[in-house]
Design a protein around this motif. Sequence first.
Motif, mmCIF file in Angstrom:
data_model
loop_
_atom_site.group_PDB
_atom_site.id
_atom_site.type_symbol
_atom_site.label_atom_id
_atom_site.label_comp_id
_atom_site.label_asym_id
_atom_site.label_seq_id
_atom_site.Cartn_x
_atom_site.Cartn_y
_atom_site.Cartn_z
ATOM 1 N N THR A 419 0.556 7.125 -0.857
ATOM 2 C CA THR A 419 0.190 6.536 0.424
ATOM 3 C C THR A 419 0.243 5.020 0.294
ATOM 4 N N ARG A 420 0.880 4.397 1.237
ATOM 5 C CA ARG A 420 0.922 2.929 1.259
ATOM 6 C C ARG A 420 -0.461 2.412 1.652
ATOM 7 N N THR A 421 -1.036 1.529 0.849
ATOM 8 C CA THR A 421 -2.380 1.018 1.131
ATOM 9 C C THR A 421 -2.387 0.209 2.423
ATOM 10 N N ASN A 422 -3.557 0.180 3.058
ATOM 11 C CA ASN A 422 -3.666 -0.467 4.367
ATOM 12 C C ASN A 422 -4.942 -1.304 4.425
ATOM 13 N N SER A 423 -5.114 -2.185 3.445
ATOM 14 C CA SER A 423 -6.283 -3.047 3.422
ATOM 15 C C SER A 423 -6.059 -4.273 4.292
ATOM 16 N N ARG A 424 -7.089 -5.087 4.419
ATOM 17 C CA ARG A 424 -6.961 -6.303 5.210
ATOM 18 C C ARG A 424 -5.940 -7.249 4.596
ATOM 19 N N ASP A 425 -5.940 -7.344 3.271
ATOM 20 C CA ASP A 425 -4.949 -8.197 2.603
ATOM 21 C C ASP A 425 -3.537 -7.683 2.837
ATOM 22 N N ASP A 426 -3.360 -6.362 2.822
ATOM 23 C CA ASP A 426 -2.025 -5.798 3.061
ATOM 24 C C ASP A 426 -1.541 -6.148 4.466
ATOM 25 N N ARG A 427 -2.423 -6.039 5.438
ATOM 26 C CA ARG A 427 -2.020 -6.351 6.813
ATOM 27 C C ARG A 427 -1.714 -7.837 6.978
ATOM 28 N N ARG A 428 -2.493 -8.673 6.306
ATOM 29 C CA ARG A 428 -2.255 -10.111 6.413
ATOM 30 C C ARG A 428 -0.920 -10.484 5.763
ATOM 31 N N ARG A 429 -0.620 -9.912 4.605
ATOM 32 C CA ARG A 429 0.655 -10.203 3.944
ATOM 33 C C ARG A 429 1.829 -9.684 4.772
ATOM 34 N N ALA A 430 1.645 -8.536 5.434
ATOM 35 C CA ALA A 430 2.726 -7.981 6.247
ATOM 36 C C ALA A 430 3.077 -8.894 7.416
ATOM 37 N N LYS A 431 2.088 -9.637 7.926
ATOM 38 C CA LYS A 431 2.350 -10.540 9.043
ATOM 39 C C LYS A 431 2.987 -11.843 8.581
ATOM 40 N N ILE A 432 2.615 -12.303 7.399
ATOM 41 C CA ILE A 432 3.034 -13.628 6.952
ATOM 42 C C ILE A 432 4.339 -13.597 6.184
ATOM 43 N N LEU A 433 4.491 -12.647 5.272
ATOM 44 C CA LEU A 433 5.610 -12.650 4.338
ATOM 45 C C LEU A 433 6.766 -11.816 4.845
ATOM 46 N N ALA A 434 7.986 -12.293 4.532
ATOM 47 C CA ALA A 434 9.175 -11.530 4.883
ATOM 48 C C ALA A 434 9.277 -10.268 4.033
ATOM 49 N N GLU A 435 8.895 -10.368 2.733
ATOM 50 C CA GLU A 435 8.883 -9.219 1.835
ATOM 51 C C GLU A 435 7.488 -9.113 1.226
ATOM 52 N N PRO A 436 6.546 -8.511 1.931
ATOM 53 C CA PRO A 436 5.183 -8.430 1.399
ATOM 54 C C PRO A 436 5.112 -7.548 0.170
ATOM 55 N N THR A 437 4.116 -7.814 -0.648
ATOM 56 C CA THR A 437 3.924 -7.004 -1.834
ATOM 57 C C THR A 437 3.571 -5.572 -1.446
ATOM 58 N N VAL A 438 3.936 -4.634 -2.302
ATOM 59 C CA VAL A 438 3.766 -3.210 -2.020
ATOM 60 C C VAL A 438 2.725 -2.638 -2.969
ATOM 61 N N ARG A 439 1.704 -2.036 -2.391
ATOM 62 C CA ARG A 439 0.689 -1.325 -3.166
ATOM 63 C C ARG A 439 0.573 0.087 -2.606
ATOM 64 N N ILE A 440 0.437 1.051 -3.502
ATOM 65 C CA ILE A 440 0.379 2.444 -3.082
ATOM 66 C C ILE A 440 -0.737 3.153 -3.841
ATOM 67 N N THR A 441 -1.141 4.295 -3.296
ATOM 68 C CA THR A 441 -2.154 5.132 -3.939
ATOM 69 C C THR A 441 -1.528 6.459 -4.319
ATOM 70 N N ASP A 442 -1.680 6.841 -5.587
ATOM 71 C CA ASP A 442 -1.166 8.121 -6.084
ATOM 72 C C ASP A 442 -2.142 9.228 -5.682
ATOM 73 N N HIS A 443 -1.644 10.239 -4.948
ATOM 74 C CA HIS A 443 -2.519 11.314 -4.484
ATOM 75 C C HIS A 443 -3.068 12.131 -5.640
ATOM 76 N N ASP A 444 -2.283 12.302 -6.699
ATOM 77 C CA ASP A 444 -2.720 13.161 -7.805
ATOM 78 C C ASP A 444 -3.826 12.518 -8.629
ATOM 79 N N THR A 445 -3.715 11.235 -8.898
ATOM 80 C CA THR A 445 -4.674 10.558 -9.780
ATOM 81 C C THR A 445 -5.651 9.662 -9.034
#
Length: 776
Positions: A419-445
């Motif tokens: 699952t692609r994380t959806n924190s406040r920092d993730d949303r802020r980077r998505a608005k500002i950066l052309a290629e925002p950093t990608v963080r994900i959560t592994d469902h198994d672990t």
Amino acid sequence: MPFGDLSRAGITELCQLAREIWPTQTRSGPAKRRAGVRLLFRHLATLPGDTWQERWEASGFDDENAPPVSILGRQEVRYDRSNMTSALRMAFAARIIQPSLSGFRAKRFTDYAEPFRQVQADASLDEFFETVDAQRHLTARHRLRAKFDLACALTTQGIALEHLTPSALLHYSLENKRLGLTHGANNDHTRFAALGAWEILHRMGHFPPGTAPTLRTFIYDGQRSVEELVDHYSIKNTEIRQLLIDYLIRRKTDTDYVTLQGLARHLASNFWSVIEELNPDQKDLNLSHELYDQWRAEIQYWRRNGKTDRTKLRRDHASILLPVRALYVDLHSWAVAEPERWAPWVAPCPILPRDLKGFGKRRREVNRRMADRTRIRQPLLPVLVRHVEDRHEHLADLLETARPIPLGESFEHRGRRYTRTNSRDDRRRAKILAEPTVRITDHDTGEVIHVTMAEESAFWEWAAVEILRHSGIRVEELVELTHLSIRQYERPNGEVIALLVVAPPKTERERVIPMSAELFHAVAQIIRRHTRNGQAISLLSRYDGHEKTWSEPMPFLFQRQLGTVRGVIAPSTVLNMIGRSCEEIAKTNPAFTGTKFTPHDFRRLFATDIVNGGLPIHIGAALLGHLNLQTTQGYVAVFAEDIVKHYQEFLNHRRALRPEGEYIVVTQDEWTEFEEHFDKRKVELGNCARPYGSPCQHEHACIRCPMLQVNPKMLTRLAELEQDLLQRRQRAQTEGWLGEIDGINMTLTFLRTKQADAARTARRPVDLGLPRPRTP
């Protein structure tokens, strides 16, 4: 502002200022905000002092060990902690209170820089913030960090931006380090605060002319003088001190800084400082036998901070005896030419030849240990290579899959759910950066993976391993590779040979290495990574930790963005990356338990591979940059008898052909023969990599030959050969030709291995143009 009398108007005005600065704050209303301000200042009013600053200092909130939990130190008081933090933020930004650095950083402000800028209403501060926002190569987090560092420095030092000097910003950075307020302090880029702020201020022209462009350049003062090297060990005898200084100055002309530094350590610390401890009345170099024997016993142990550590034995004390003996011998020889300067210090050398008698044996023991180390790691190398390659390919594919996924959405990759994380920092980077950093959560672990950072680290580790094992260069030479290190040689028939020019960091001997397809692929991938989106490779200065010098700005290949600073990867970083991979492999492969690869291990493995593969040892020495063939032979660990045999056969054969001289002017016929050799190595499936001047030793059984380099264009032909072999094996099984079946199975194994290698090469781009100068 009437803050001092704590009147209702003063509190109202301060809260109005807060509403203007923090219009988006909705967690508390005006009443709670006023209550926080009133609680803060009422508590300070109970403390001694004529001003709010004096009362703040008397509160103990500036102490380095003050807990950030309860700002008033009274657990029974019930209040909204966010309102109290807002009250402090208002007081700091309005400069009602000037906190210490520890007092300021004890409060975790989520947003301070922008409100501080608005309150100050400083045009130069506005210009700084605008310049930071224009740095598109920095992530939003790093731009906020640069702003925060500047606002924090100005707040804690109580000055305006126009009064911020390089020394003041350096003090802020060092205080952060002393207080442990920087995180991830495993490299210079994260060990110091305000790195990004310093560079931006320098680019704005804020600092005086001549100021270093980066904070690291300003901190590292370069090489020490000979006097500083000797005085570091606090020699009490002033005459001996001056002798050692004069001696090292004389030796400085024919040695590099690293050797000079080691020589000063041996003579000043391991030799004379020990002598002074054993006999404080010793005035010259004429040592008694008893004193010499005591000194020999002392140097069996390591010295730390000027004291002998008897818990740790020194493995090889000959490294101390040799420079001390050289001191006595040099004084003897120099006294002949300059008796007035050196003759007073001439004395019999206490180190006799018999004391060094076991030196050769100890060197052979070191070579034996290195050979054993190479033998152990040679079969483990393919496992390490496969691990770093598979990890990078997995993370690169995962990053490409996850990047277009919307925040908060789930997706599947190679049978696993993320699952692609959806924190406040993730949303802020998505608005500002052309290629925002990608963080994900592994469902198994349940693990949160910073895919962008993990892929970045995996790529550089893969690139370092590939270049080290295919070129045999030193790790210092690896990090000094630049875009200009790539050259090409075009033969008359149009064939282009790629070359790698290696700078001379150790032997002052530049050398050129022909690049294989694998080596060229690794270099091409690095350049492709740096030049994506039409960018140019940044010009950076690299700090040499051995020579203590900064290079000129150059397009280094091993550079990356780390924090607010873009810098060249350090040799120790390469060592740590490879070590982490070995630890990961050891969890599933017992052979790696307690075994680690160092960058120099790849150099020894490369030397062993090329020499035992039939390459003449003098050519191997040229590729490795060795001035002595014995050095190269010491690197070669496997089948030492075969090495000597092949080398002697090569020398005898060459002497018979060219008895009058080894290096003569190349004739046109010889050059033509040299070029024709490469034409004769071209076979149906690709190219033969046998050494120059050697015939085919495998009777043209190319499928089984390890020297065959398959052209990816011939994959269809390999498929045809595989089908033919399968039909032949079926016929042999029908007829019961067991020997033929074994031979066909062996050929199939070699063929499928070459198919896999050719398919991997086909996926790798190798089309790379020459570097061209930038247009002004």
